[in-house]
Design an enzyme around this catalytic site. Structure first.
Site, PDB file in Angstrom:
ATOM      1  N   HIS A 284     -12.329   8.674  -9.937  1.00 21.48           N
ATOM      2  CA  HIS A 284     -11.200   8.554 -10.710  1.00 21.48           C
ATOM      3  C   HIS A 284     -10.304   9.724 -10.479  1.00 21.48           C
ATOM      4  O   HIS A 284      -9.778  10.352 -11.456  1.00 21.48           O
ATOM      5  CB  HIS A 284     -11.462   8.481 -12.214  1.00 21.48           C
TER       6      HIS A 284
ATOM      7  N   GLU B   2     -12.590  -0.524   1.178  1.00 24.51           N
ATOM      8  CA  GLU B   2     -11.835  -0.639  -0.047  1.00 24.51           C
ATOM      9  C   GLU B   2     -11.964  -1.861  -0.548  1.00 24.51           C
ATOM     10  O   GLU B   2     -11.679  -1.838  -1.853  1.00 24.51           O
ATOM     11  CB  GLU B   2     -10.489  -0.144   0.636  1.00 24.51           C
TER      12      GLU B   2
ATOM     13  N   CYS C  85       0.757  -1.191  -0.046  1.00 25.18           N
ATOM     14  CA  CYS C  85      -0.059  -0.177  -0.033  1.00 25.18           C
ATOM     15  C   CYS C  85       0.726   1.115  -0.088  1.00 25.18           C
ATOM     16  O   CYS C  85       0.306   2.392  -0.239  1.00 25.18           O
ATOM     17  CB  CYS C  85      -0.849   0.017   1.204  1.00 25.18           C
TER      18      CYS C  85
END
Length: 118
Positions: A69, A108, A25
């Site tokens: 996005h 997530e 991550c």
């Protein structure tokens, strides 16, 4: 207590640079986020609702225009854009518009959730 929940989705990237460099991550990566906003009220309004779900469309617009996005580190202006931080940010945004806001959850992945509830 009456509670309603509405779910929203968006896709975005982030980097968690506070993690060790070998942590996956810590690299640029993205998620298909799921956001759930919960509103609560002890009494129903004269329409019989906690709040009309249609009124929450402003949250969809905010998510689409601000987060979808996009790179979340740029949007929120820091490097610790975790699901927890995002849940808190969205709670504050919702609470400023909907007095009944009682919690915001952010996912997530299908198996993980973070929640902010004061």
């Amino acid at each position: 207590m009456f509670r309603i929940t509405k779910r929203f989705e968006f896709s975005a990237s982030h980097v968690l640079s506070a993690l060790p460099a070998d942590h996956p991550c810590a690299r640029l990566h993205g998620h298909n986020y799921v956001v759930e906003v919960e509103l609560s009220a002890a009494e129903l309004g004269e329409t019989g609702f906690v709040r009309d779900y249609r009124e929450l469309s402003v949250l969809k617009h905010y998510l689409d225009e601000t987060f979808d996005h996009r790179h979340l580190n740029d949007v929120l202006g820091h490097d610790r854009v975790t699901a927890e931080v995002l849940a808190h940010h969205l709670f504050e945004w919702c609470a400023a518009r909907f007095a009944e806001t009682s919690a915001v959850r952010v996912s997530e992945t299908p198996k993980t959730w973070a929640e902010y509830r004061p």
